[in-house]
Design an enzyme around this catalytic site. Sequence first.
Site, PDB file in Angstrom:
ATOM      1  N   ASP A 126      -1.121   6.913   6.126  1.00 28.30           N
ATOM      2  CA  ASP A 126      -2.608   6.497   5.604  1.00 28.30           C
ATOM      3  C   ASP A 126      -2.119   5.107   6.370  1.00 28.30           C
ATOM      4  OD1 ASP A 126      -4.018   3.926   4.951  1.00 28.30           O
ATOM      5  OD2 ASP A 126      -3.158   3.793   2.600  1.00 28.30           O
TER       6      ASP A 126
ATOM      7  N   LYS B 111     -12.485  -1.302   7.217  1.00 28.52           N
ATOM      8  CA  LYS B 111     -11.222  -2.432   7.186  1.00 28.52           C
ATOM      9  C   LYS B 111     -12.309  -2.352   9.489  1.00 28.52           C
ATOM     10  CE  LYS B 111      -9.226  -2.559   3.608  1.00 28.52           C
ATOM     11  NZ  LYS B 111      -7.942  -1.645   3.181  1.00 28.52           N
TER      12      LYS B 111
ATOM     13  N   TRP C 289       0.429  -1.209  -0.371  1.00 30.75           N
ATOM     14  CA  TRP C 289      -0.514   0.352   0.138  1.00 30.75           C
ATOM     15  C   TRP C 289       0.904   1.216  -0.064  1.00 30.75           C
ATOM     16  CZ3 TRP C 289      -4.348  -0.130  -1.834  1.00 30.75           C
ATOM     17  CH2 TRP C 289      -5.050  -1.910  -1.697  1.00 30.75           C
TER      18      TRP C 289
HETATM   19  C1  LIG Z   1      -7.386  -1.228   1.696  1.00 31.61           C
HETATM   20  C2  LIG Z   1      -6.833  -0.100   2.610  1.00 31.61           C
HETATM   21  C3  LIG Z   1      -6.148   0.848   0.996  1.00 31.61           C
HETATM   22  C4  LIG Z   1      -7.525   1.391  -0.488  1.00 31.61           C
HETATM   23  O1  LIG Z   1      -8.208   1.226   0.315  1.00 31.61           O
HETATM   24  P1  LIG Z   1     -10.132   1.776  -0.795  1.00 31.61           P
HETATM   25  O2  LIG Z   1     -10.700   1.713   0.432  1.00 31.61           O
HETATM   26  O3  LIG Z   1     -10.150   0.550  -1.568  1.00 31.61           O
HETATM   27  O4  LIG Z   1      -8.849   2.619  -2.008  1.00 31.61           O
HETATM   28  C5  LIG Z   1      -5.206   1.153   1.281  1.00 31.61           C
HETATM   29  N1  LIG Z   1      -4.456   1.892   2.626  1.00 31.61           N
HETATM   30  C6  LIG Z   1      -4.053   0.774   3.147  1.00 31.61           C
HETATM   31  C7  LIG Z   1      -3.776   0.523   3.932  1.00 31.61           C
HETATM   32  C8  LIG Z   1      -5.428  -0.398   2.822  1.00 31.61           C
HETATM   33  O5  LIG Z   1      -5.473  -1.222   4.371  1.00 31.61           O
END
Ligand SMILES: *Cc1c(COP(=O)(O)O)cnc(C)c1O
Length: 359
Positions: free
Chosen positions: A171, A195, A101
């Site tokens: 993030d 999540k 990511w």
């Molecule tokens: C799932 C995830 C993403 C992507 O998320 P979307 O909502 O599908 O854009 C980005 N960063 C991390 C750390 C993730 O777990």
Amino acid sequence: MRAYNFSAGPATLPTEVLTQVREELLDWQGKGLSVMELSHRSSEFMQILAMAEQDLREVLGVPDNYRVIFCQEGASAHWDMIPLNLLQGRSRADYIETGYWSYRAIEEGRRYCQVNIAASNRSDQFCAIPAQNDWRLDPEAAYVHYCSNETIDGLEFNWIPDTGKVPLVVDASSHFLSRPMPVERFGMIYAGAQKNIGPAGLSLVIIRDDLLHPPVPGTPFLMSYHDQVLANSMLNTPPTFTIWVASLVFQWIKRQGGLTAMAAVNQRKSAVLYDALDRSGFYRTTVKRGDRSRMNIPFHLRDPALDETFLREADARHLLQLRGHRVVGGMRASLYNAMPMEGVLALIEFLQEFESRHG
Ligand SMILES: *Cc1c(COP(=O)(O)O)cnc(C)c1O
């Protein structure tokens, strides 16, 4: 019956919250309609949004000089929105590469600025987090971006980088609200909902006041943090139903005893699973001990020829969505807030029983 759902996202939600959603689905608070059918400009929805923000602020301890934005975009959209909004005339930004990511953010950041990869564990096969001593931070960078929990690779930061005056952008999608977080150490935090927050269709941004300026000219209007704050997250119709469910999750976290209590349970859940995996010669994990994620636990069967049998038998026992991400293969158990200890114990029992038959 409710199965145990180990998906990395969209992920398991607290049964208590889903039950509340079911009870109020047709008739929200005696109004005779569903939350889904409420105008986003109605005083009722404005109240839901205000409550959601207030509960989030309380749960996480968000200081007054930070704004909260409820975004319709997923976490991925912020890889563009961050440079568009935070470069503010600078040409360089620092990125830390620790897995899938954080790399996706780097690729996207390259469209807008000179990306300096200040640290990377690529040569280490993404198995350990590079120590801060080895980072080559640029004092002129507009910001430093990192991912504090790598959902696919299974690494988690147990420390907060020190970037001096350069704003730290994180993030935190896959471990947001899994433990207390010192918001004041960050310029901006973002997290996708599916999540640990609620259903898909929403991401949260927590951003320090002084970073809110109009973005690069030409930026699509929905992608301006500055304007979203001015519009109270309502530049257009927000994902009203998802925001409502997220607000129920925040209230559920409060009832569990807040983030300190969540952290204690999450620590215990991941410790028992890692312990079971470590004691077995049949399964293996790859991440260095101190950098292992408490939320996403990738593991492999020593004999990948058994993968499909493993998944089929797990399914039959209502242990669902254990297949690892396609880029790393193997298995992955995600133990978000809503996964009860009983689910982890059921998984461990299955792991041991499967090993005794196939090991
Ligand atoms: C799932 C995830 C993403 C992507 O998320 P979307 O909502 O599908 O854009 C980005 N960063 C991390 C750390 C993730 O777990």
